[in-house]
Design an enzyme around this catalytic site. Structure first.
Site, PDB file in Angstrom:
ATOM      1  N   CYS A 192       1.626   0.639  -8.729  1.00  0.00           N
ATOM      2  CA  CYS A 192       2.748   1.317  -8.210  1.00  0.00           C
ATOM      3  C   CYS A 192       4.130   1.302  -9.069  1.00  0.00           C
ATOM      4  O   CYS A 192       4.805   2.079  -9.016  1.00  0.00           O
ATOM      5  CB  CYS A 192       3.174   0.115  -7.094  1.00  0.00           C
ATOM      6  SG  CYS A 192       3.478  -1.548  -7.525  1.00  0.00           S
ATOM      7  N   GLY A 203       0.831  -1.270   0.029  1.00  0.00           N
ATOM      8  CA  GLY A 203      -0.155  -0.081   0.027  1.00  0.00           C
ATOM      9  C   GLY A 203       0.865   1.114   0.146  1.00  0.00           C
ATOM     10  O   GLY A 203       1.934   1.178  -0.459  1.00  0.00           O
ATOM     11  N   GLU A 241       5.778  -3.362   0.781  1.00  0.00           N
ATOM     12  CA  GLU A 241       5.892  -2.755  -0.398  1.00  0.00           C
ATOM     13  C   GLU A 241       5.032  -1.574  -0.797  1.00  0.00           C
ATOM     14  O   GLU A 241       3.778  -1.540  -0.786  1.00  0.00           O
ATOM     15  CB  GLU A 241       5.750  -3.812  -1.624  1.00  0.00           C
ATOM     16  CG  GLU A 241       6.645  -5.095  -1.311  1.00  0.00           C
ATOM     17  CD  GLU A 241       7.923  -5.117  -1.437  1.00  0.00           C
ATOM     18  OE1 GLU A 241       8.495  -3.868  -1.919  1.00  0.00           O
ATOM     19  OE2 GLU A 241       8.684  -5.753  -0.726  1.00  0.00           O
TER      20      GLU A 241
HETATM   21  P1  NAD Z   1      -3.563   2.570   1.056  1.00  0.00           P
HETATM   22  O1  NAD Z   1      -2.250   2.731   1.751  1.00  0.00           O
HETATM   23  O2  NAD Z   1      -4.494   3.634   0.965  1.00  0.00           O
HETATM   24  O3  NAD Z   1      -4.357   1.094   1.490  1.00  0.00           O
HETATM   25  C1  NAD Z   1      -3.418  -0.044   1.384  1.00  0.00           C
HETATM   26  C2  NAD Z   1      -4.210  -0.729   2.914  1.00  0.00           C
HETATM   27  O4  NAD Z   1      -3.896  -0.166   4.038  1.00  0.00           O
HETATM   28  C3  NAD Z   1      -5.719  -0.813   2.736  1.00  0.00           C
HETATM   29  O5  NAD Z   1      -6.305  -2.150   3.111  1.00  0.00           O
HETATM   30  C4  NAD Z   1      -6.236   0.079   3.600  1.00  0.00           C
HETATM   31  O6  NAD Z   1      -7.367  -0.086   4.184  1.00  0.00           O
HETATM   32  C5  NAD Z   1      -5.084   0.022   4.792  1.00  0.00           C
HETATM   33  N1  NAD Z   1      -5.095   1.240   5.574  1.00  0.00           N
HETATM   34  C6  NAD Z   1      -5.347   2.562   5.133  1.00  0.00           C
HETATM   35  N2  NAD Z   1      -4.798   3.385   6.295  1.00  0.00           N
HETATM   36  C7  NAD Z   1      -4.386   2.727   7.269  1.00  0.00           C
HETATM   37  C8  NAD Z   1      -3.831   2.880   8.242  1.00  0.00           C
HETATM   38  N3  NAD Z   1      -3.549   4.180   8.796  1.00  0.00           N
HETATM   39  N4  NAD Z   1      -3.267   1.863   9.016  1.00  0.00           N
HETATM   40  C9  NAD Z   1      -3.423   0.652   8.659  1.00  0.00           C
HETATM   41  N5  NAD Z   1      -4.059   0.546   7.610  1.00  0.00           N
HETATM   42  C10 NAD Z   1      -4.406   1.292   6.712  1.00  0.00           C
HETATM   43  O7  NAD Z   1      -3.187   2.132  -0.555  1.00  0.00           O
HETATM   44  P2  NAD Z   1      -4.066   1.885  -1.699  1.00  0.00           P
HETATM   45  O8  NAD Z   1      -4.652   3.228  -2.222  1.00  0.00           O
HETATM   46  O9  NAD Z   1      -4.922   0.630  -1.455  1.00  0.00           O
HETATM   47  O10 NAD Z   1      -2.963   1.251  -2.635  1.00  0.00           O
HETATM   48  C11 NAD Z   1      -2.100   2.291  -3.515  1.00  0.00           C
HETATM   49  C12 NAD Z   1      -0.719   2.295  -3.077  1.00  0.00           C
HETATM   50  O11 NAD Z   1      -0.340   1.129  -2.680  1.00  0.00           O
HETATM   51  C13 NAD Z   1       0.205   3.018  -3.782  1.00  0.00           C
HETATM   52  O12 NAD Z   1       0.865   3.925  -3.008  1.00  0.00           O
HETATM   53  C14 NAD Z   1       1.032   2.155  -4.569  1.00  0.00           C
HETATM   54  O13 NAD Z   1       2.189   2.599  -5.038  1.00  0.00           O
HETATM   55  C15 NAD Z   1       1.139   1.152  -3.531  1.00  0.00           C
HETATM   56  N6  NAD Z   1       1.302  -0.049  -4.052  1.00  0.00           N
HETATM   57  C16 NAD Z   1       2.572  -0.656  -3.944  1.00  0.00           C
HETATM   58  C17 NAD Z   1       2.826  -1.821  -4.531  1.00  0.00           C
HETATM   59  C18 NAD Z   1       4.360  -2.358  -4.461  1.00  0.00           C
HETATM   60  O14 NAD Z   1       4.582  -3.476  -4.608  1.00  0.00           O
HETATM   61  N7  NAD Z   1       5.355  -1.595  -4.029  1.00  0.00           N
HETATM   62  C19 NAD Z   1       1.876  -2.621  -5.249  1.00  0.00           C
HETATM   63  C20 NAD Z   1       0.678  -2.081  -5.485  1.00  0.00           C
HETATM   64  C21 NAD Z   1       0.283  -0.893  -4.574  1.00  0.00           C
END
Ligand code: NAD
Length: 547
Positions: A333, A271, A299
């Site tokens: 990402c 995320g 990641e």
């Molecule tokens: P996000 O960080 O908003 O959410 C990811 C997860 O974390 C979700 O399940 C969300 O509900 C949870 N979450 C949100 N706030 C939280 C908190 N304060 N504490 C704990 N959990 C929390 O990300 P997203 O919008 O779902 O995905 C996009 C992001 O993910 C982008 O930054 C992207 O670059 C990254 N990403 C990285 C990879 C990689 O392999 N590096 C792959 C896919 C996505």
């Protein structure tokens, strides 16, 4: 009841993993007909999405709507939101299931996930793809490479990597036998997954479970429909109750609750960077609480670059930029989001990009002719809009292509290319996570400085690409950008990593670089016990040197 396993005395060999072939979905194909029918079925019904704790479907009073990003007024599913009580239930269920699951012979664990791979490849293929198209707004090709092929590859390759890990043993000296055992982590694990890849959401809990761990899994609220299909398939494949417990709860509160538990043993997160950093801090704050040091894998974000050398083929550069930046609306990402083009080939690159972008259709994934679909939600739409508006109003930037957005029906943002004179313009270093690419044209003689610029502009280091037909330039860029990307591409777009072929992940603010879908990642979910057995034990303390 005491569990007795009938251990096999064979050293099993996992079927050799092969990447799942990507189906074409060309007009007239069976797969196209099946996926569009499944899409319609989801749209014409209201799917009920419970949480799954201890193998039971859990519904609460807090019923929330799931809408399509491409049709914001269309509610096609309900999901049930939980509280601290459900987090507690999920932890208890994972802990209860632990000893039986950890004692399950490894090849039996592999068999469950290999069966799940075959279910996704066959009977559930149209369903998981359609769920991803409806719920996450992917066109059929993007859904196929993610929710079918990548997920299947993760499951197949991980079984193979697990077997390789278990096989790895130390050498032994005379009259002793050294062995290592790969124990699951002591306690329960926590998987937190993003909205943008169905494959990642399935893989994060599954890879931990494969190695004998039990898991509390919190998917994104924006990926509930395909998460449900994943749980249904895992159950059909025979995953025992309580091994993976899926909950829909507030991310921040859940993280606080999970990470203050003494039996918390590992975090598998994908995320955004800020969320991961916050979770790492929570773990730090609770470090005296834990029975064992938790494993932390995250990641996170990216600001992925495409660099063209003046020896590059302009049409290859343009194609790498268009595909790299705009597939799945830039919500990968790995998506190309900043480009560096030498002045001498800029006009040709621009002309070719214009030709390609003029052909691109934007709209619902229900029409397979649409290459670009909707961004995930209102928040993503507003974020994209703010960057486009900034570029429209800043003297350092201009909108070269696109710049249109419309949220009257769904969250549609047209592929947008910003041209900037300022290499440190905001959209050159901040992750936007939308169909917005910023380009900077550099003077050819500034090649070396441009390499430094790319390395220093952003905090992220996930993916990057160089287009060049000069091997000296390619080698120089590979070295200068060694730490700027965990996945580096030569003459290719920076997206589309394939499991088993390009292990994926980045360092710096992009993550712990544990390479999902590889042996390196699975090693994080085991804790090694070394056993030394001595066959002829000494009977006196005196060594020969004592005379
Ligand atoms: P996000 O960080 O908003 O959410 C990811 C997860 O974390 C979700 O399940 C969300 O509900 C949870 N979450 C949100 N706030 C939280 C908190 N304060 N504490 C704990 N959990 C929390 O990300 P997203 O919008 O779902 O995905 C996009 C992001 O993910 C982008 O930054 C992207 O670059 C990254 N990403 C990285 C990879 C990689 O392999 N590096 C792959 C896919 C996505």
């Amino acid at each position: 009841m005491q569990q007795i396993y009938f251990m096999s005395n064979a050293i099993s060999i996992v079927p050799h993993p092969v990447n799942e072939p990507v189906l074409s979905y060309a007009p007239g194909t069976k797969e196209r007909e099946a996926v569009l029918a499944a899409y319609k079925e989801f749209c014409n019904s209201t799917t009920d999405i419970p949480m799954y704790i201890g193998g039971k479907e859990i519904r609460t009073e807090d019923v929330r709507n799931v809408i399509s990003p491409q049709d914001k007024n269309h509610r096609f599913a309900n999901y049930y939101y939980g509280t601290e009580e459900h987090v507690e239930m999920a932890i208890a269920s994972a802990l209860q299931a632990k000893s039986k699951w950890a004692a399950m012979p490894w090849e039996q664990r592999c068999a469950i996930f290999l069966k799940a791979a075959e279910l996704f490849a066959g009977p559930y293929r149209a369903k998981i793809n359609a769920a991803t198209m409806v719920g996450q707004s992917k066109n059929v090709h993007q859904a196929e490479i993610d929710s079918a092929c990548e997920l299947i590859d993760f499951l197949r390759f991980n079984a193979h990597f697990a077997a390789e890990i278990y096989k790895e043993q130390p050498v032994s000296d005379d009259a002793i036998w050294n062995r290592v055992e790969y124990r699951p982590l002591e306690g329960f694990c926590f998987a937190v997954t993003p909205f943008n890849f169905t494959a990642i959401s399935g893989n994060l809990p599954a890879s931990m479970a494969l190695m004998g761990n039990t898991v509390v899994w919190k998917p994104s609220d924006k990926q509930t429909l395909s998460a449900k299909v994943i749980m249904d398939v895992f159950q059909e494949a025979g995953l025992p109750d309580g091994v993976i417990n899926m909950i829909f709860t507030d991310g921040k509160k859940t993280a606080e609750q999970v990470m203050s538990h003494k039996d918390f043993a590992g975090l598998h997160f994908t995320g955004s960077t800020d969320v991961f950093r916050n979770m790492w801090s929570l773990i730090g704050q609770n470090i005296n609480t834990y029975k064992t040091y938790p494993r932390i894998v995250g990641e996170t974000g990216g600001k992925d670059f495409v660099l063209a050398h003046n020896s590059a083929d302009p049409s290859q550069v343009a194609t790498g930029l268009v595909r790299g930046a705009f597939e799945y609306q830039g919500q990968k990402c790995s998506a190309a989001s900043r480009g560096y083009i030498p002045r001498s080939i800029w006009e040709q690159v621009k002309t070719e990009m214009k030709r390609q972008l003029e052909e691109i259709k934007v709209g619902s994934p229900e029409d397979p002719q649409n290459f670009v679909n909707a961004v995930i939600d209102q928040g993503a739409f507003d974020r994209c809009k703010s960057y486009i508006d900034l570029a429209k109003n800043d003297p350092d930037a201009e909108i070269l292509f696109g710049g249109k957005y419309d949220d009257s029906v769904g969250f549609f943002v047209h592929p947008t290319v910003i041209l900037t004179k300022n290499p440190n313009f905001k959209s050159m270093w901040e992750e936007i996570f939308g169909p917005i690419l910023t380009l900077y044209v550099y003077d050819d003689e500034e090649w070396k400085n441009t390499l430094q610029l790319i390395d220093n502009t952003s905090i992220y280091a996930l993916t990057g690409a160089i287009f060049s037909r000069c091997r000296y330039a390619t080698v120089e860029a590979s070295k200068a950008l060694e730490n700027a990307a965990g996945n580096f591409y030569i003459n290719d777009k920076p997206t589309g990593a394939v499991v088993g072929q390009q292990p994926f992940g980045g360092a710096r603010a992009s993550g712990t670089n544990d390479k999902a879908g590889s042996k390196m990642n699975l090693l994080r979910w085991v804790s090694v016990r070394t056993i030394k057995e001595t066959f002829l034990s000494p009977k006196d303390y005196k060594y020969p040197f004592l005379g």
